[in-house]
Design a protein around this motif. Structure first.
Motif, PDB file in Angstrom:
ATOM      1  N   ARG A 116       0.829  -1.206   0.000  1.00  0.00           N
ATOM      2  CA  ARG A 116       0.000   0.000   0.000  1.00  0.00           C
ATOM      3  C   ARG A 116       0.862   1.254   0.000  1.00  0.00           C
ATOM      4  NH1 ARG A 116      -1.568   3.897   2.902  1.00  0.00           N
ATOM      5  NH2 ARG A 116      -0.388   3.257   4.754  1.00  0.00           N
ATOM      6  N   ARG A 117       1.870   1.292   0.891  1.00  0.00           N
ATOM      7  CA  ARG A 117       2.730   2.483   0.981  1.00  0.00           C
ATOM      8  C   ARG A 117       3.553   2.662  -0.291  1.00  0.00           C
ATOM      9  NH1 ARG A 117       3.952   5.445   5.126  1.00  0.00           N
ATOM     10  NH2 ARG A 117       6.161   5.587   4.583  1.00  0.00           N
ATOM     11  N   ALA A 118       3.991   1.561  -0.876  1.00  0.00           N
ATOM     12  CA  ALA A 118       4.782   1.649  -2.112  1.00  0.00           C
ATOM     13  C   ALA A 118       3.941   2.270  -3.229  1.00  0.00           C
ATOM     14  CB  ALA A 118       5.283   0.267  -2.518  1.00  0.00           C
ATOM     15  N   ARG A 119       2.667   1.855  -3.325  1.00  0.00           N
ATOM     16  CA  ARG A 119       1.790   2.437  -4.348  1.00  0.00           C
ATOM     17  C   ARG A 119       1.539   3.916  -4.079  1.00  0.00           C
ATOM     18  NH1 ARG A 119      -0.930  -2.758  -4.236  1.00  0.00           N
ATOM     19  NH2 ARG A 119      -2.350  -2.013  -2.623  1.00  0.00           N
ATOM     20  N   GLU A 120       1.441   4.253  -2.806  1.00  0.00           N
ATOM     21  CA  GLU A 120       1.149   5.637  -2.411  1.00  0.00           C
ATOM     22  C   GLU A 120       2.343   6.565  -2.638  1.00  0.00           C
ATOM     23  OE1 GLU A 120       0.735   7.644   1.902  1.00  0.00           O
ATOM     24  OE2 GLU A 120      -0.663   5.986   1.561  1.00  0.00           O
ATOM     25  N   LEU A 121       3.529   6.095  -2.257  1.00  0.00           N
ATOM     26  CA  LEU A 121       4.725   6.942  -2.298  1.00  0.00           C
ATOM     27  C   LEU A 121       5.541   6.774  -3.576  1.00  0.00           C
ATOM     28  CD1 LEU A 121       5.959   6.355   1.372  1.00  0.00           C
ATOM     29  CD2 LEU A 121       4.789   8.390   0.509  1.00  0.00           C
ATOM     30  N   GLY A 122       5.444   5.597  -4.193  1.00  0.00           N
ATOM     31  CA  GLY A 122       6.258   5.327  -5.374  1.00  0.00           C
ATOM     32  C   GLY A 122       7.611   4.734  -5.034  1.00  0.00           C
ATOM     33  N   TYR A 123       7.879   4.520  -3.746  1.00  0.00           N
ATOM     34  CA  TYR A 123       9.162   3.937  -3.333  1.00  0.00           C
ATOM     35  C   TYR A 123       8.986   3.169  -2.026  1.00  0.00           C
ATOM     36  CZ  TYR A 123       9.461   7.915  -0.051  1.00  0.00           C
ATOM     37  OH  TYR A 123       9.212   8.833   0.949  1.00  0.00           O
ATOM     38  N   VAL A 124       9.990   2.351  -1.700  1.00  0.00           N
ATOM     39  CA  VAL A 124      10.083   1.697  -0.388  1.00  0.00           C
ATOM     40  C   VAL A 124      11.421   2.088   0.230  1.00  0.00           C
ATOM     41  CG1 VAL A 124       8.549  -0.248  -0.850  1.00  0.00           C
ATOM     42  CG2 VAL A 124      10.972  -0.406  -1.488  1.00  0.00           C
ATOM     43  N   GLU A 125      11.559   1.850   1.540  1.00  0.00           N
ATOM     44  CA  GLU A 125      12.771   2.255   2.258  1.00  0.00           C
ATOM     45  C   GLU A 125      13.369   1.097   3.039  1.00  0.00           C
ATOM     46  OE1 GLU A 125      12.252   6.958   3.416  1.00  0.00           O
ATOM     47  OE2 GLU A 125      11.440   5.462   4.800  1.00  0.00           O
ATOM     48  N   THR A 126      14.683   1.168   3.251  1.00  0.00           N
ATOM     49  CA  THR A 126      15.336   0.243   4.171  1.00  0.00           C
ATOM     50  C   THR A 126      15.192   0.799   5.594  1.00  0.00           C
ATOM     51  OG1 THR A 126      17.501   1.338   4.155  1.00  0.00           O
ATOM     52  CG2 THR A 126      17.075  -0.267   2.396  1.00  0.00           C
ATOM     53  N   VAL A 127      15.639   0.019   6.570  1.00  0.00           N
ATOM     54  CA  VAL A 127      15.620   0.467   7.966  1.00  0.00           C
ATOM     55  C   VAL A 127      16.351   1.800   8.119  1.00  0.00           C
ATOM     56  CG1 VAL A 127      16.567  -0.063  10.262  1.00  0.00           C
ATOM     57  CG2 VAL A 127      15.331  -1.828   8.977  1.00  0.00           C
ATOM     58  N   PHE A 128      17.379   2.005   7.305  1.00  0.00           N
ATOM     59  CA  PHE A 128      18.214   3.200   7.436  1.00  0.00           C
ATOM     60  C   PHE A 128      17.748   4.362   6.551  1.00  0.00           C
ATOM     61  CE2 PHE A 128      20.738  -0.489   8.525  1.00  0.00           C
ATOM     62  CZ  PHE A 128      21.238  -0.124   9.761  1.00  0.00           C
ATOM     63  N   GLY A 129      16.695   4.131   5.754  1.00  0.00           N
ATOM     64  CA  GLY A 129      16.152   5.211   4.943  1.00  0.00           C
ATOM     65  C   GLY A 129      16.620   5.234   3.501  1.00  0.00           C
ATOM     66  N   ARG A 130      17.358   4.205   3.064  1.00  0.00           N
ATOM     67  CA  ARG A 130      17.704   4.114   1.643  1.00  0.00           C
ATOM     68  C   ARG A 130      16.412   3.926   0.856  1.00  0.00           C
ATOM     69  NH1 ARG A 130      22.304   2.761  -0.923  1.00  0.00           N
ATOM     70  NH2 ARG A 130      23.248   1.922   0.977  1.00  0.00           N
ATOM     71  N   ARG A 131      16.275   4.664  -0.240  1.00  0.00           N
ATOM     72  CA  ARG A 131      15.045   4.614  -1.016  1.00  0.00           C
ATOM     73  C   ARG A 131      15.214   3.822  -2.303  1.00  0.00           C
ATOM     74  NH1 ARG A 131      13.002  10.771  -0.443  1.00  0.00           N
ATOM     75  NH2 ARG A 131      12.678  10.513   1.786  1.00  0.00           N
ATOM     76  N   LEU A 132      14.255   2.931  -2.562  1.00  0.00           N
ATOM     77  CA  LEU A 132      14.194   2.248  -3.848  1.00  0.00           C
ATOM     78  C   LEU A 132      12.930   2.712  -4.554  1.00  0.00           C
ATOM     79  CD1 LEU A 132      14.951   0.146  -5.974  1.00  0.00           C
ATOM     80  CD2 LEU A 132      13.616  -1.518  -4.686  1.00  0.00           C
ATOM     81  N   TRP A 133      13.123   3.489  -5.620  1.00  0.00           N
ATOM     82  CA  TRP A 133      11.987   3.967  -6.413  1.00  0.00           C
ATOM     83  C   TRP A 133      11.510   2.853  -7.332  1.00  0.00           C
ATOM     84  CZ3 TRP A 133       9.441   8.524  -5.791  1.00  0.00           C
ATOM     85  CH2 TRP A 133      10.044   9.441  -4.923  1.00  0.00           C
ATOM     86  N   LEU A 134      10.189   2.706  -7.457  1.00  0.00           N
ATOM     87  CA  LEU A 134       9.592   1.628  -8.244  1.00  0.00           C
ATOM     88  C   LEU A 134       8.604   2.214  -9.255  1.00  0.00           C
ATOM     89  CD1 LEU A 134       8.941  -0.722  -5.209  1.00  0.00           C
ATOM     90  CD2 LEU A 134      10.600  -1.165  -7.026  1.00  0.00           C
ATOM     91  N   PRO A 135       9.108   2.823 -10.330  1.00  0.00           N
ATOM     92  CA  PRO A 135       8.223   3.427 -11.341  1.00  0.00           C
ATOM     93  C   PRO A 135       7.242   2.435 -11.955  1.00  0.00           C
ATOM     94  CG  PRO A 135      10.523   4.020 -11.742  1.00  0.00           C
ATOM     95  CD  PRO A 135      10.525   2.994 -10.668  1.00  0.00           C
ATOM     96  N   GLU A 136       7.642   1.134 -11.996  1.00  0.00           N
ATOM     97  CA  GLU A 136       6.788   0.130 -12.641  1.00  0.00           C
ATOM     98  C   GLU A 136       5.519  -0.160 -11.833  1.00  0.00           C
ATOM     99  OE1 GLU A 136       7.124  -0.851 -15.534  1.00  0.00           O
ATOM    100  OE2 GLU A 136       9.222  -0.959 -16.121  1.00  0.00           O
ATOM    101  N   LEU A 137       5.421   0.376 -10.602  1.00  0.00           N
ATOM    102  CA  LEU A 137       4.204   0.181  -9.817  1.00  0.00           C
ATOM    103  C   LEU A 137       2.986   0.779 -10.511  1.00  0.00           C
ATOM    104  CD1 LEU A 137       5.400   0.880  -6.156  1.00  0.00           C
ATOM    105  CD2 LEU A 137       4.444  -1.256  -7.013  1.00  0.00           C
TER     106      LEU A 137
END
Length: 589
Positions: free
Chosen positions: A468-489
């Motif tokens: 849900r959050r990935a669809r909302e934000l367009g990315y996911v995060e690691t524990v440390f805040g590294r961002r992986l953007w997922l345009p294909e969502l």
């Protein structure tokens, strides 16, 4: 909804960034004047131009520096008919070395590790590289291209001169040392100019986000000198043993077989399906399938590794890339030392050729079930956490939960099924994937998954919330805040969208594991340097660190490395590190 997910952070420049003026430095007096100027400014864009792709053998051809309103190019080894007289290499480096080696003289580079290799080949230890544009881009926009030309277009509105435009392509390519100095000045001056301009745009955006600033300043930048040291030290391999393995793998027997299928040209087919069918009645097709895997090992490792030995050091020197894998993992290239199989006898024989010198041992320190532990931490599932906190075999514990039996009554087949489910679900695997992996029907696989989620409700909540959050934000995060953007969502193609959703589940775990091992590398390398130990980090293979340790230091290093790796960050479940010591990598792991 999916369509509302942002593609990525906005990257278009508000207006084209103004370029500096470029000039060539051809005399010692001009260079002295430049040195005075760069010592007086707060930050200099640095670009080193080299003669070869191999970082340990490359020699400096020239150096560009950007500061104030200008960028200068210092040619050092341009050789062609009518080439102008240049400042001699020794003279130039003698004048620049104090500035290059001063930590308080701040520089920004495009690839500080490569520049450090180039300068180290001339006896200069580069210091003060406080920023790196390729890493800035990687932290900010991991899904984008990070090379200078792409960054310049994206952020500065510049169309830059390319390497191909300056040196040519294919058979007509010339060495950079043969490029006309005025043309080289345009190219190199632009490189340094672009580096400084990009930094001024990218760095404030990182600094404005506390999480991204942590990833950049505490993980990625401090890792650069660690990787530099590992690459320069290299790995010792047993050349004769590898060459003998290569000959052994090269022997292939031939046998007359029936034809199951033909190729379009009428030849008997040897595709995997045909061979798999033949393997039911004939031993050789199974061997051929195995041989194909072995021949890949032969061409990639047993043939290539001996040729990769640097004649000056007698070792193999890989190159680690920090900015290739979108999850934050390191990549190893030329040669790739991270893909040698560990579960096959042939792969283990290759690993046995990675050896320690006389008087030393190979030490392998490996995080145990790191991604499952991160899953327990991220999901907050109490049953998963308890299994790890109590030191249970997590696959056995999962089997007990899924099949409703006591831990002591779990059989090996139940544990195998539980292991597939544990790892399958953290990779976003569906019931179809689990069924295929276990060779069972989809309905049974779905029943296992439903039982799993019933016993581990936190895992189900985490996966649903992450999607849900990935669809909302367009990315996911690691524990440390590294961002992986997922345009294909937001892709209209279901297959691509589903792949992005699977990545959304796994990336926080794989990315957090990558962050942890990088922090561990920084901690271990720092301790080895500070303690005066003669032990060296020599390889990183995802969740494993490999060291070369003098015999006299084995006990001390083993305990300290385990402590440092386990204490690198506190999760809600304990981090566990297995450490092995032996004469070669295979025995140590």
């Amino acid at each position: 909804e999916v369509e509302d997910a942002p593609l990525a952070p906005a990257t278009a420049p508000a207006e084209e960034v103004k370029k500096r003026r470029y000039r060539t430095i051809l005399t010692e007096d001009e260079l002295r004047d430049v040195v005075l100027k760069i010592e007086a400014v707060p930050l200099v864009g640095l670009a080193c131009l080299g003669s070869a792709e191999d970082p340990l053998r490359a020699r400096l051809v020239g150096m560009a520096l950007a500061f104030g309103d200008e960028a200068v190019y210092l040619p050092l080894a341009h050789q062609y008919a009518a080439a102008p007289a240049q400042v001699p290499m020794d003279t130039a480096l003698a004048l620049l070395k104090p500035w290059l080696e001063r930590a308080d003289c701040r520089k920004v580079a495009e690839d500080a590790k490569l520049d450090s290799h180039l300068l180290a080949n001339h006896g200069v230890q580069l210091a003060g590289c406080v920023h790196d544009t390729i890493i800035e881009s990687y932290v900010l926009e991991v899904h984008e291209r990070h090379e200078l030309a792409a960054l310049a277009q994206r952020h500065c509105g510049w169309t830059t001169l390319t390497w191909d435009e300056v040196t040519g392509k294919g058979v007509s390519r010339i060495a950079f040392s043969a490029v006309d100095v005025s043309r080289a000045t345009d190219y190199a001056g632009q490189q340094a100019d672009c580096i400084l301009a990009l930094h001024d745009i990218l760095q404030p955006r990182i600094a404005a986000d506390e999480k991204l600033a942590f990833v950049y300043e505490r993980i990625e930048l401090p890792l650069v000198p660690v990787l530099l040291a590992m690459e320069r030290h290299g790995v010792l391999i047993d050349r004769q043993k590898l060459e003998a393995q290569s000959q052994e793998l090269g022997k292939v027997e031939r046998q007359k077989l029936p034809v199951k299928k033909k190729t379009p040209s009428g030849q008997p087919s040897t595709d995997e399906d045909s061979l798999a069918e033949l393997a039911l009645d004939h031993p050789l097709p199974r061997l051929i399938l195995e041989h194909r895997a072995l021949s890949k090992l032969k061409s990639t490792y047993t043939d290539k590794l001996p040729k990769s030995i640097n004649p000056a050091t007698g070792r193999v020197h890989t190159t680690y890339s920090q900015t290739t894998a979108v999850t934050g993992r390191l990549a190893s290239n030329e040669p790739n030392l991270q893909n040698i199989p560990i579960r096959t006898p042939a792969g283990r024989r290759i690993r046995s050729c990675f050896i320690a010198p006389p008087g030393a041992k190979i030490m392998s320190a490996d995080y145990s079930q790191i991604e499952l532990r991160i899953m327990a931490h991220l999901s907050g599932d109490e049953n998963l956490r308890r299994a790890f906190r109590d030191g249970e075999d997590v696959h056995r514990a999962t089997a007990g939960e899924v099949f409703g039996v006591a831990l002591t009554d779990v059989d090996s087949d139940q544990r195998r099924i539980a292991k597939v489910i544990n790892f399958g679900l953290i990779y976003g695997m569906s019931s179809f994937g689990v069924a295929q992996n276990l060779g069972i029907d989809r309905g049974t696989a779905q029943t296992y998954i439903e039982r799993y989620f019933a016993r581990y409700p936190g895992a189900k909540r985490y996966m649903d919330e992450t999607r849900r959050r990935a669809r909302e934000l367009g990315y996911v995060e690691t524990v440390f805040g590294r961002r992986l953007w997922l345009p294909e969502l937001r892709s209209g193609a279901p297959v691509r969208r589903q792949a992005a959703e699977r990545a959304a589940i796994n990336a926080p775990m794989q990315g957090t594991a990558a962050d942890l091992i990088k922090l561990a590398m920084i901690a271990v390398h720092g301790w080895l340097e500070e303690s005066g130990s003669r032990a060296k980090l020599i390889m990183q293979v995802h969740d494993e660190l490999v060291l070369e340790v003098p015999d006299a230091e084995v006990d001390t290093v083993r305990e300290r490395v385990r402590e440092l790796m386990q204490a690198v960050h506190e999760l809600d479940v304990p981090l566990v590190v297995d450490v092995g010591v032996a004469d070669n990598w295979d025995q140590a792991h």
